[in-house]
Enzyme design. Structure first.
Site, PDB file in Angstrom:
ATOM      1  N   GLY B  50       0.607  -1.550   0.104  1.00 13.98           N
ATOM      2  CA  GLY B  50      -0.302  -0.032   0.154  1.00 13.98           C
ATOM      3  C   GLY B  50       0.964   1.196  -0.415  1.00 13.98           C
ATOM      4  O   GLY B  50       0.359   3.028   0.684  1.00 13.98           O
ATOM      5  N   CYS B  51       1.729   1.177  -0.422  1.00  9.77           N
ATOM      6  CA  CYS B  51       2.877   2.397  -0.413  1.00  9.77           C
ATOM      7  C   CYS B  51       3.221   2.818  -1.880  1.00  9.77           C
ATOM      8  O   CYS B  51       3.116   2.462  -2.577  1.00  9.77           O
ATOM      9  CB  CYS B  51       4.312   2.029   0.154  1.00  9.77           C
ATOM     10  SG  CYS B  51       4.079   1.491   1.852  1.00  9.77           S
TER      11      CYS B  51
END
Ligand SMILES: Cc1ncc(COP(=O)(O)O)c(C=O)c1O
Ligand SMILES: Cc1ncc(COP(=O)(O)O)c(C=O)c1O
Lengths: 409, 139, 409, 139
Positions: B50-51
């Site tokens: 999720g980065c």
């Protein structure tokens, strides 16, 4: 704590408007939509003037502020509705929320022969999606009738209809009769029968705090515009288990994890059902509405509204030729009074009242089956909200008496 | 919240700097001091999801105290990992679990620039806390 | 007529904001969403402060005003987009518009084995709905690739893919590359092959006047928020023939003719697809945006934006380590410039630029397949709009050079 | 737009009245003078769709001129029909087709109170014009 109605009125700029050649506006169409306090209008203006940007995806200051405000709105609303951010999906209103349950949950979790229980008291938004789904999937729809003598759902038939039902869809509070249904009982019976429950809280949420977790429903549908919020926003509250069972409805940006030309994977949680650029300003305005209501004693609000409705219903009953629908003596319910005159056409009556500055509604209120049950095709309807006064209710009754005297002969 | 000394010192130094560009430069200097997780050790199991950037973290206990090493392809994320090391390394895992990620805001580093699910820093911080929790339970 | 950019800037309150410790905001994330002029914000405020009511169904002054304003907004927008009110369906944006075509038209008009042609240049909003439909209905999806040397669609493969196709879905102007596709050619070839055409005009509508009838597409999808309008609104333009072929998508109030417990019948025209309380304030704000743009020379606007993009692309190409994607020498296209530095991570670069007051976007821009085609997972993207100045573009390039000198070693 | 004399007279009279209630009362007086379509003649084929009220209209040509009779269960709609009779009866159908419905607004009768598809008056007016058009073509 009692309510200071005059100070509440001062929060709503539209209430100082004049209509019908200089008369004070008496707005009694609140079940259709409520007016907006200045703080709600200002919250959206402030967003557009200071922080507008698309959310979630960018690395710059405005985008960060917009995202923080948008997601803070989700937190505010989730906590106002007694749940957490992971259980609140933004929709454009109650209608889209119910459609999301139909298309996103029921469509992939129900099959031919499964039964969905609805009632004769439902708004069209909680009827038509089920009819369309039934047609497509061969689902059985069972309809719980209204007992028109008691103005309540026939709870015996309700109980009998639960066997083998997979989903029960019930309006919390009727937009025509104002009656509140025995939601706790409906939920516990449905759950005992193994059915999930969808509650249409469009009319309930403006009047009382919806405590999603306390209530125990699987889905609750809400519109922002009926509770001091802007148009174009609402939400579906859903349990984590149900959200996990849901398949995507609308698809596109913001609801995906990865997209290739062969296959896409989806985000989890509410995000999965919020495709495209969100209703950012609207969510912020909706949260400002919840903040506004949170500063009031909602029980006092409810008592105030009920008081006006009960007064008006009783007065109208004493006017010659008027029939009032629904039972306004019960303690819960909303501020809605539906009625008809036996010779003055509902549309004429509404125009005569409008000529006196009174905004009331006329028509089938998107609840044709309910009206059918009462053998009418439309009613006049007044509906009160927190800014209405006893004086307005009295003036309404007085003008109506005058109209009936003049044209009701 | 009161912070560990080394972290408080960092917060004070950063807070004195008004210009965000200078703060980033300072961040890179601090980052240089902290032990990095080299590319060679990056793998799927230590990747943070999720980065926007690639980021990896490895954690362990030593004498019951928590230690992490982190690596990222974005320099600012790498810098934030270094600051996180200051905040957590050598502390009991229970304290790591209870730590608030707000120190980054106090440093004026606007971790929130990539908010919500794509917020690299918050995802990383959550991962560190999850690791601390499971190391604690495993111990 | 040349543009007076300074006077345009004065129309947008947010542009006087400071960010990053007192620096001027330079907003270059316009492809994500544009800023709103005061007249748009005011139009919505005025609606809420003076005329707010639910539309279509009531007989009172506010309801009449609200309905008139809402329906006048439809007229304004229809005429701005070169069509009539009967061909404009309000949606929450481009994403919902495309989903409406997928669920409302394609789902009932296409079947197993029918082919839908899309392209590698599409936004996720024009990919994922087709994948979901394909899964459900056994529809074949054909993907037209990008020629990454030319930064255009491979039109030979496009032509070859038309045989037997029933629907062609193409983005008018790419949100990553800024290139405009040969829409006229695409439409005439598709029609000749017997396929309907859906054009995603999310990025085109803000820059040039969409002339729906002149263009000849069957469906065109548009977002309000990308063309000075509010969030939460957009529209689908559709031919009368297509609207007649569509089945209801969302259902509930306002889209029905009659409802009984056995069966419902539906309104005709756009109304059939606008279930529930509409996005009233949003429609009014969207129309105010069209009114605002209608006072400008849109060709001059387009030239201005293109000029900034071309300048910036050229300058960036001369910065050491920077790769620019897309061809900015062509005359049409939008104001988008995507680029990457070969050692500075895109996210770092965006933060460094933000520290200088420059808002630009970083990421996959909801177009992962397009980025895959170029072998990258994200780009930095600046996108210009009518209020951006040459000075801003120059300052952007200058700050970027400084960053690259400092960190790009 | 210039109106037929009888209609212009009505417009002037109504425009003088400030209070909307009085205007409605006046409307009912005028309505009494105009030949109504009695209930007995109401049927599905002469029904106007899309009104909140029941409304019916019958039209015919006499010596090439257009005549209508209308009936409605709502008094105000009935009154608006009477005004429409003033506007159209005895005129060539071509003129009826070209007439603008704005005379009702000029009278301050706010036909727009039930706007768009549920606007009884506009639906009625459109129906009258459709009938005029087909009578003209049939002639
Ligand atoms: C080309 C294109 N299509 C579709 C969309 C989706 O638009 P929206 O998020 O407004 O629905 C966008 C914007 O993000 C876009 O650029
Ligand atoms: C009981 C009930 N359900 C559903 C709706 C639909 O709400 P909306 O039009 O905001 O989607 C309404 C309001 O009209 C309502 O009163």
């Amino acid at each position: 704590m009692s309510l200071d109605i005059e100070s509440i009125r001062a929060d709503f700029p539209i209430l100082s408007r004049k209509v019908a050649g200089g008369k004070d506006l008496v707005y009694l169409d609140n079940a259709a939509t409520t007016q907006k306090p200045q703080v709600v209008i200002d919250a959206m203006t402030r967003y557009y003037e200071q922080s507008n940007a698309n959310v979630h995806r960018a690395v710059h200051t405005l985008a960060a502020e917009a995202t923080e405000q948008y997601e803070a709105a989700r937190d505010t609303l989730a906590s106002w509705f007694g749940t957490t951010r992971d259980n609140l999906i933004f929709t454009s209103g109650t209608t889209e929320a119910i459609n999301l349950v139909a298309w996103g949950w029921a469509r992939s979790n129900l099959g031919a022969g499964d039964a969905v229980v609805i009632t004769e008291m439902e708004h069209h938004a909680d009827i038509v999606p089920w009819q369309l789904l039934a047609e497509e999937k061969g689902i059985e729809i069972r309809v719980v009738p209204i007992d028109t003598d008691q103005d309540t759902l026939d709870m015996e038939i309700f109980s009998a209809s639960l066997s083998g039902a997979k989903l029960v869809c019930v309006v919390h509070t009727s937009n025509v009769l104002g009656v509140a249904n025995p939601v706790a009982d409906i939920i516990s019976q449905s759950h005992a029968a193994g059915a999930k429950v969808l509650i249409d809280a469009a009319q309930a949420a403006p009047h009382e705090r919806i405590d999603f977790e306390g209530m125990g429903a699987d889905f609750v549908a809400i519109s922002g515009h009926k509770m001091c919020g802007p148009t174009g926003i609402g939400c579906l509250l859903a349990t984590t288990g149900c959200i996990e069972e849901m398949e995507p409805f609308m698809s596109g940006g913001d609801m995906i994890e990865t997209v290739t030309m062969e296959k896409s994977t989806f985000a989890s949680g509410p995000q999965k059902f919020e495709a495209g650029t969100p209703k950012i300003a609207e969510a912020i305005g909706f949260a400002a509405a919840a903040d506004y209501l949170s500063k009031l004693d909602m029980e006092a609000v409810h008592r105030h509204i009920r008081g006006l409705a009960t007064y008006t219903a009783n007065e109208l009953k004493s006017v010659h030729g008027i029939t009032v629908y629904g039972d306004h003596s019960v303690a819960d319910g909303s501020g809605v009074v539906s009625f008809l005159h036996d010779t003055i056409h509902a549309e004429d009556l509404a125009r005569f009242m409008d000529a006196g500055g009174f905004a009331m509604r006329t028509g089938h209120h998107c609840a044709q089956p309910l009206l059918d049950a009462y053998g009418v095709t439309s009613t006049n309807r007044v509906s009160f909200y927190l800014y209405n006064t006893q004086q307005e209710a009295s003036a309404f009754v007085e003008h109506l008496r005058y109209i009936v005297d003049k044209f009701g002969g | 919240m009161t912070w560990p000394d080394a972290l408080q010192e960092a917060i004070d130094t950063f807070a004195d700097v008004f210009d965000p560009m200078e703060r980033y430069e300072m961040l890179f200097e601090w980052a240089a001091d902290v032990n990095e997780l080299p590319d060679a050790e990056w793998n799927d199991s230590n990747m943070i999801h999720g980065c926007q950037s690639q980021a990896h973290v490895m954690c362990h206990l030593e004498d019951g105290l928590f230690y992490m090493r982190g690596g990222a392809d974005a320099q600012i994320v790498q810098g934030l990992m270094a600051i996180t090391c200051l905040a957590v390394n050598g502390r009991p895992p229970q304290e790591v679990v209870e730590l608030q990620p707000t120190f980054v805001d106090e440093m004026g580093l606007k971790a929130s620039l990539t908010p919500s699910r794509s917020n690299g820093f918050l995802n990383m911080f959550k991962r560190v806390q999850d690791e601390a929790r499971s190391l604690m339970e495993g111990a």
